[in-house]
Write an enzyme that holds these catalytic residues in place. Structure first.
Site, PDB file in Angstrom:
ATOM      1  N   ASP A  37       0.852  -1.193   0.000  1.00 12.98           N
ATOM      2  CA  ASP A  37       0.000   0.000   0.000  1.00 12.98           C
ATOM      3  C   ASP A  37       0.888   1.244   0.000  1.00 12.98           C
ATOM      4  N   LEU A  85      -6.782  -4.458  -4.852  1.00 11.65           N
ATOM      5  CA  LEU A  85      -7.780  -3.466  -4.427  1.00 11.65           C
ATOM      6  C   LEU A  85      -7.261  -2.033  -4.504  1.00 11.65           C
ATOM      7  N   ALA A  86      -5.933  -1.852  -4.591  1.00 12.74           N
ATOM      8  CA  ALA A  86      -5.392  -0.479  -4.541  1.00 12.74           C
ATOM      9  C   ALA A  86      -5.994   0.356  -5.655  1.00 12.74           C
ATOM     10  N   THR A 134     -15.858  -2.203  -9.508  1.00 16.78           N
ATOM     11  CA  THR A 134     -17.046  -1.500  -9.042  1.00 16.78           C
ATOM     12  C   THR A 134     -18.216  -1.648 -10.011  1.00 16.78           C
ATOM     13  N   ASP A 135     -19.424  -1.485  -9.484  1.00 17.58           N
ATOM     14  CA  ASP A 135     -20.602  -1.489 -10.366  1.00 17.58           C
ATOM     15  C   ASP A 135     -20.695  -0.216 -11.205  1.00 17.58           C
ATOM     16  N   GLU A 136     -19.897   0.814 -10.840  1.00 16.90           N
ATOM     17  CA  GLU A 136     -20.007   2.096 -11.562  1.00 16.90           C
ATOM     18  C   GLU A 136     -19.556   1.987 -13.015  1.00 16.90           C
ATOM     19  N   TYR A 159     -13.481   8.570 -12.373  1.00 17.29           N
ATOM     20  CA  TYR A 159     -13.215   7.377 -11.547  1.00 17.29           C
ATOM     21  C   TYR A 159     -13.709   6.115 -12.244  1.00 17.29           C
ATOM     22  N   LYS A 163     -11.674   2.815 -13.743  1.00 21.60           N
ATOM     23  CA  LYS A 163     -11.904   1.432 -13.289  1.00 21.60           C
ATOM     24  C   LYS A 163     -12.332   0.564 -14.481  1.00 21.60           C
ATOM     25  N   ASN A 189     -20.111   0.105  -0.650  1.00 21.61           N
ATOM     26  CA  ASN A 189     -19.811  -0.505   0.657  1.00 21.61           C
ATOM     27  C   ASN A 189     -19.949   0.531   1.760  1.00 21.61           C
ATOM     28  N   ARG A 290     -23.508  16.876  -7.666  1.00 20.97           N
ATOM     29  CA  ARG A 290     -22.243  16.378  -8.220  1.00 20.97           C
ATOM     30  C   ARG A 290     -22.327  16.476  -9.751  1.00 20.97           C
ATOM     31  N   GLY A 292     -22.374  15.415 -13.361  1.00 12.23           N
ATOM     32  CA  GLY A 292     -22.584  14.125 -14.028  1.00 12.23           C
ATOM     33  C   GLY A 292     -23.077  13.025 -13.101  1.00 12.23           C
ATOM     34  N   HIS A 293     -23.746  13.398 -12.032  1.00  8.30           N
ATOM     35  CA  HIS A 293     -24.146  12.469 -10.962  1.00  8.30           C
ATOM     36  C   HIS A 293     -24.984  11.292 -11.484  1.00  8.30           C
ATOM     37  N   TYR A 350     -17.111  21.295  -0.083  1.00  6.60           N
ATOM     38  CA  TYR A 350     -18.429  21.677   0.419  1.00  6.60           C
ATOM     39  C   TYR A 350     -18.619  23.169   0.621  1.00  6.60           C
TER      40      TYR A 350
HETATM   41  P1  NAD Z   1      -9.864   3.308  -0.345  1.00  2.00           P
HETATM   42  O1  NAD Z   1      -9.705   4.608  -1.059  1.00  2.00           O
HETATM   43  O2  NAD Z   1     -10.416   3.301   1.024  1.00  2.00           O
HETATM   44  O3  NAD Z   1      -8.442   2.576  -0.271  1.00  2.00           O
HETATM   45  C1  NAD Z   1      -7.558   2.511  -1.355  1.00  2.00           C
HETATM   46  C2  NAD Z   1      -6.209   2.025  -0.839  1.00  2.00           C
HETATM   47  O4  NAD Z   1      -5.323   1.960  -1.976  1.00  2.00           O
HETATM   48  C3  NAD Z   1      -5.572   2.972   0.179  1.00  2.00           C
HETATM   49  O5  NAD Z   1      -5.047   2.235   1.256  1.00  2.00           O
HETATM   50  C4  NAD Z   1      -4.464   3.655  -0.608  1.00  2.00           C
HETATM   51  O6  NAD Z   1      -3.361   4.041   0.194  1.00  2.00           O
HETATM   52  C5  NAD Z   1      -4.084   2.574  -1.611  1.00  2.00           C
HETATM   53  N1  NAD Z   1      -3.474   3.132  -2.830  1.00  2.00           N
HETATM   54  C6  NAD Z   1      -3.938   4.178  -3.565  1.00  2.00           C
HETATM   55  N2  NAD Z   1      -3.094   4.421  -4.586  1.00  2.00           N
HETATM   56  C7  NAD Z   1      -2.089   3.506  -4.499  1.00  2.00           C
HETATM   57  C8  NAD Z   1      -0.924   3.265  -5.265  1.00  2.00           C
HETATM   58  N3  NAD Z   1      -0.614   4.013  -6.337  1.00  2.00           N
HETATM   59  N4  NAD Z   1      -0.118   2.234  -4.908  1.00  2.00           N
HETATM   60  C9  NAD Z   1      -0.412   1.476  -3.813  1.00  2.00           C
HETATM   61  N5  NAD Z   1      -1.496   1.691  -3.040  1.00  2.00           N
HETATM   62  C10 NAD Z   1      -2.322   2.694  -3.372  1.00  2.00           C
HETATM   63  O7  NAD Z   1     -10.701   2.395  -1.334  1.00  2.00           O
HETATM   64  P2  NAD Z   1     -11.808   1.300  -0.998  1.00  2.00           P
HETATM   65  O8  NAD Z   1     -13.110   1.950  -0.868  1.00  2.00           O
HETATM   66  O9  NAD Z   1     -11.301   0.409   0.050  1.00  2.00           O
HETATM   67  O10 NAD Z   1     -11.824   0.514  -2.393  1.00  2.00           O
HETATM   68  C11 NAD Z   1     -10.940  -0.591  -2.628  1.00  2.00           C
HETATM   69  C12 NAD Z   1     -11.188  -1.142  -4.010  1.00  2.00           C
HETATM   70  O11 NAD Z   1     -12.541  -1.573  -4.119  1.00  2.00           O
HETATM   71  C13 NAD Z   1     -10.985  -0.114  -5.130  1.00  2.00           C
HETATM   72  O12 NAD Z   1     -10.399  -0.773  -6.214  1.00  2.00           O
HETATM   73  C14 NAD Z   1     -12.402   0.336  -5.456  1.00  2.00           C
HETATM   74  O13 NAD Z   1     -12.487   0.748  -6.808  1.00  2.00           O
HETATM   75  C15 NAD Z   1     -13.184  -0.929  -5.208  1.00  2.00           C
HETATM   76  N6  NAD Z   1     -14.594  -0.737  -4.814  1.00  2.00           N
HETATM   77  C16 NAD Z   1     -14.933   0.117  -3.790  1.00  2.00           C
HETATM   78  C17 NAD Z   1     -16.258   0.216  -3.410  1.00  2.00           C
HETATM   79  C18 NAD Z   1     -16.700   1.115  -2.270  1.00  2.00           C
HETATM   80  O14 NAD Z   1     -17.896   1.290  -2.052  1.00  2.00           O
HETATM   81  N7  NAD Z   1     -15.787   1.697  -1.516  1.00  2.00           N
HETATM   82  C19 NAD Z   1     -17.243  -0.527  -4.082  1.00  2.00           C
HETATM   83  C20 NAD Z   1     -16.867  -1.368  -5.133  1.00  2.00           C
HETATM   84  C21 NAD Z   1     -15.526  -1.479  -5.476  1.00  2.00           C
HETATM   85  O1  DAU Z   2     -20.916   1.857  -6.396  1.00  2.00           O
HETATM   86  C1  DAU Z   2     -19.637   1.569  -5.931  1.00  2.00           C
HETATM   87  C2  DAU Z   2     -18.888   2.861  -5.658  1.00  2.00           C
HETATM   88  O2  DAU Z   2     -19.472   3.435  -4.491  1.00  2.00           O
HETATM   89  C3  DAU Z   2     -17.395   2.647  -5.462  1.00  2.00           C
HETATM   90  O3  DAU Z   2     -16.838   2.164  -6.653  1.00  2.00           O
HETATM   91  C4  DAU Z   2     -16.707   3.959  -5.066  1.00  2.00           C
HETATM   92  O4  DAU Z   2     -15.340   3.714  -4.795  1.00  2.00           O
HETATM   93  C5  DAU Z   2     -17.393   4.497  -3.823  1.00  2.00           C
HETATM   94  O5  DAU Z   2     -16.825   5.752  -3.501  1.00  2.00           O
HETATM   95  C6  DAU Z   2     -18.903   4.642  -4.037  1.00  2.00           C
HETATM   96  O6  DAU Z   2     -19.185   5.725  -4.973  1.00  2.00           O
HETATM   97  P1  DAU Z   2     -20.383   6.769  -4.732  1.00  2.00           P
HETATM   98  O7  DAU Z   2     -20.060   7.994  -5.466  1.00  2.00           O
HETATM   99  O8  DAU Z   2     -21.692   6.134  -4.962  1.00  2.00           O
HETATM  100  O9  DAU Z   2     -20.210   6.978  -3.123  1.00  2.00           O
HETATM  101  P2  DAU Z   2     -20.297   8.291  -2.215  1.00  2.00           P
HETATM  102  O10 DAU Z   2     -20.327   7.835  -0.796  1.00  2.00           O
HETATM  103  O11 DAU Z   2     -19.308   9.316  -2.601  1.00  2.00           O
HETATM  104  O12 DAU Z   2     -21.753   8.876  -2.569  1.00  2.00           O
HETATM  105  C7  DAU Z   2     -22.910   8.110  -2.330  1.00  2.00           C
HETATM  106  C8  DAU Z   2     -24.094   8.931  -2.813  1.00  2.00           C
HETATM  107  O13 DAU Z   2     -24.253  10.065  -1.947  1.00  2.00           O
HETATM  108  C9  DAU Z   2     -23.927   9.522  -4.202  1.00  2.00           C
HETATM  109  O14 DAU Z   2     -25.182   9.549  -4.865  1.00  2.00           O
HETATM  110  C10 DAU Z   2     -23.442  10.944  -3.959  1.00  2.00           C
HETATM  111  C11 DAU Z   2     -24.128  11.302  -2.659  1.00  2.00           C
HETATM  112  N1  DAU Z   2     -23.390  12.220  -1.766  1.00  2.00           N
HETATM  113  C12 DAU Z   2     -22.108  11.929  -1.479  1.00  2.00           C
HETATM  114  C13 DAU Z   2     -21.380  12.725  -0.634  1.00  2.00           C
HETATM  115  C14 DAU Z   2     -19.943  12.427  -0.314  1.00  2.00           C
HETATM  116  C15 DAU Z   2     -24.033  13.319  -1.207  1.00  2.00           C
HETATM  117  O15 DAU Z   2     -25.230  13.581  -1.471  1.00  2.00           O
HETATM  118  N2  DAU Z   2     -23.325  14.114  -0.366  1.00  2.00           N
HETATM  119  C16 DAU Z   2     -22.010  13.867  -0.051  1.00  2.00           C
HETATM  120  O16 DAU Z   2     -21.415  14.659   0.720  1.00  2.00           O
END
Ligand code: NAD
Ligand code: DAU
Length: 353
Positions: A37, A85-86, A134-136, A159, A163, A189, A290, A292-293, A350
């Site tokens: 990491d 996962l990074a 991701t599902d995105e 983003y 991905k 998640n 956001r 392009g939300h 914000y």
């Molecule tokens: P996160 O941002 O919490 O963690 C990412 C980690 O990757 C961090 O520890 C960071 O230090 C490390 N990292 C970033 N750039 C790096 C680099 N260049 N080299 C080495 N390490 C690096 O992310 P997360 O939410 O835990 O997501 C993990 C994975 O799961 C990602 O690939 C993300 O696309 C995917 N994912 C996340 C979600 C979600 O809801 N969070 C949902 C579906 C998929």
């Molecule tokens: O669907 C999986 C994805 O979920 C992952 O791939 C991404 O890594 C993860 O960040 C997440 O993306 P979202 O953009 O959906 O998550 P976020 O928590 O940023 O936003 C969730 C929803 O809430 C989204 O519709 C935007 C909205 N939002 C978000 C923030 C941060 C707000 O309304 N206000 C906020 O301050």
């Protein structure tokens, strides 16, 4: 000590990665887990204290974008598998500065693929490159329908485009070089250890500190929420039983509009903080949407459920309560991750909206 397998987990100091690293270290003492990491703002070794002294665990600080470092790391450690996962993971940050997303998510993934291909060139038996996605990548749904594994890719943010690009590269290496790969695409998640830039931990942090709860647009966008430990269980099942070359969707079957979710979270916070119901809701503030939300994500994970027997274990309200409890009893963690540059980021996101 000799191990049955050596597995590289990338991004293991981040939110999902720390749960995956802990699960594998604790449940599989016969595997050696190497956690690589970079420790960006999102990576935190405090997430890993439970396993830091485990005999089957090693942490290495490094950047997946550094090609020479990655090639040497594979050569030295002779990894059997990779769970990748990074990533740069936050959509709003990708809108502010896409370049880091291109480097880490695309170039970094390619460096890992090249290193695995080189190390495994004499035979792919018992090797696996597991790419966590991701599902995105599927884009945005209207009011009806679900993403399935064959839904065409249509990423809309920097983003999700980065991905999607990494997913395509993983599949291209499988097709062209026969690299053994598996991909999972998961929905949103939530749970312990998530950086407070994402909706749920941001709102918990802000309620605790009596700050506004910024809801983008009208709060009508829909996400499908999954508890992080259910995601790591799914990764465990797919790693061990998934079919090489396949893709699996992972989802919570748990759709919420943002505004309904935040209202429910406010009620839980009022209860946990011992304040009158309605106090936290007063912090809700509608802000500029956001760019392009995406309107709605919803995952059909029946392939994973019917094929490998995985399904989510927690009801959402129970998962949210557990999450709130974790944040309230880990105030130091929250203070530490919100020191430094957090305030600057918060203001950019914000205050200037
Ligand atoms: P996160 O941002 O919490 O963690 C990412 C980690 O990757 C961090 O520890 C960071 O230090 C490390 N990292 C970033 N750039 C790096 C680099 N260049 N080299 C080495 N390490 C690096 O992310 P997360 O939410 O835990 O997501 C993990 C994975 O799961 C990602 O690939 C993300 O696309 C995917 N994912 C996340 C979600 C979600 O809801 N969070 C949902 C579906 C998929
Ligand atoms: O669907 C999986 C994805 O979920 C992952 O791939 C991404 O890594 C993860 O960040 C997440 O993306 P979202 O953009 O959906 O998550 P976020 O928590 O940023 O936003 C969730 C929803 O809430 C989204 O519709 C935007 C909205 N939002 C978000 C923030 C941060 C707000 O309304 N206000 C906020 O301050």
């Amino acid at each position: 000590m000799s191990f049955e397998k050596t597995i590289l987990v990338t991004g293991g100091a981040g939110f999902i990665g720390c749960h995956v690293a802990k699960l594998f270290v604790e449940n599989y003492p016969n595997y050696k887990i190497v956690n690589l990491d970079k420790l960006t703002y999102a990576g935190n070794l405090e997430n890993l204290t439970e396993i830091e002294d485990a005999p089957n665990y090693e942490f290495i600080k490094g950047d997946i974008v550094d090609e020479t470092f990655i090639t040497d790391l594979f050569e030295k450690n002779q990894f059997d598998s990779v769970i990748h996962l990074a990533a740069e993971s936050h959509v709003d940050r990708s809108i502010l500065n896409p370049n880091e997303f291109i480097f880490t998510n695309i170039v970094g993934t390619t460096n890992l693929l090249n290193a695995a291909k080189k190390l495994w060139e004499n035979g792919f038996e018992k090797k696996l490159f597991y790419h966590v996605s991701t599902d995105e990548v599927y884009g945005s749904l209207g009011e009806e329908g679900h993403f399935v594994e064959t839904t065409p890719y249509d990423p809309k943010s920097p983003y999700s485009a980065s991905k999607a690009s990494s997913d395509h590269l993983v599949r291209a290496y499988a097709h062209t070089y026969k690299l053994p790969v598996v991909i999972s695409n998961c929905s949103n998640n939530y749970g312990p250890n998530q950086f407070p830039e994402k909706l749920i931990p941001l709102c918990i942090h802000n309620i605790k500190n009596n700050l506004p709860l910024p809801i983008y647009g009208k709060g009508e966008n829909v996400r499908d929420w999954l508890y992080v430990k259910d995601h790591s269980d799914a990764i465990d099942v797919i790693f061990h039983h998934g079919k090489t070359g396949e893709t699996y969707n992972i989802g919570g079957n748990n759709e919420w509009t943002n505004i309904d979710l935040v209202r429910m979270l406010c009620k839980i916070m009022d209860k946990k903080l011992g304040q009158n119901e309605g106090v936290s809701e007063q912090l809700i503030t509608f802000v500029k949407d956001r760019a392009g939300h995406d309107l709605r994500y919803a995952i059909d994970s029946s392939k994973l459920k019917n094929g490998l027997g995985w399904e989510p274990s927690l009801q959402f309200e129970e998962g949210l309560e557990k999450t709130v409890d974790w944040y309230l009893s880990n105030g130091n963690w929250l203070d530490n991750v919100t020191s430094g540059n957090y305030q600057k980021y918060y203001e950019t996101q914000y205050v200037q909206r």
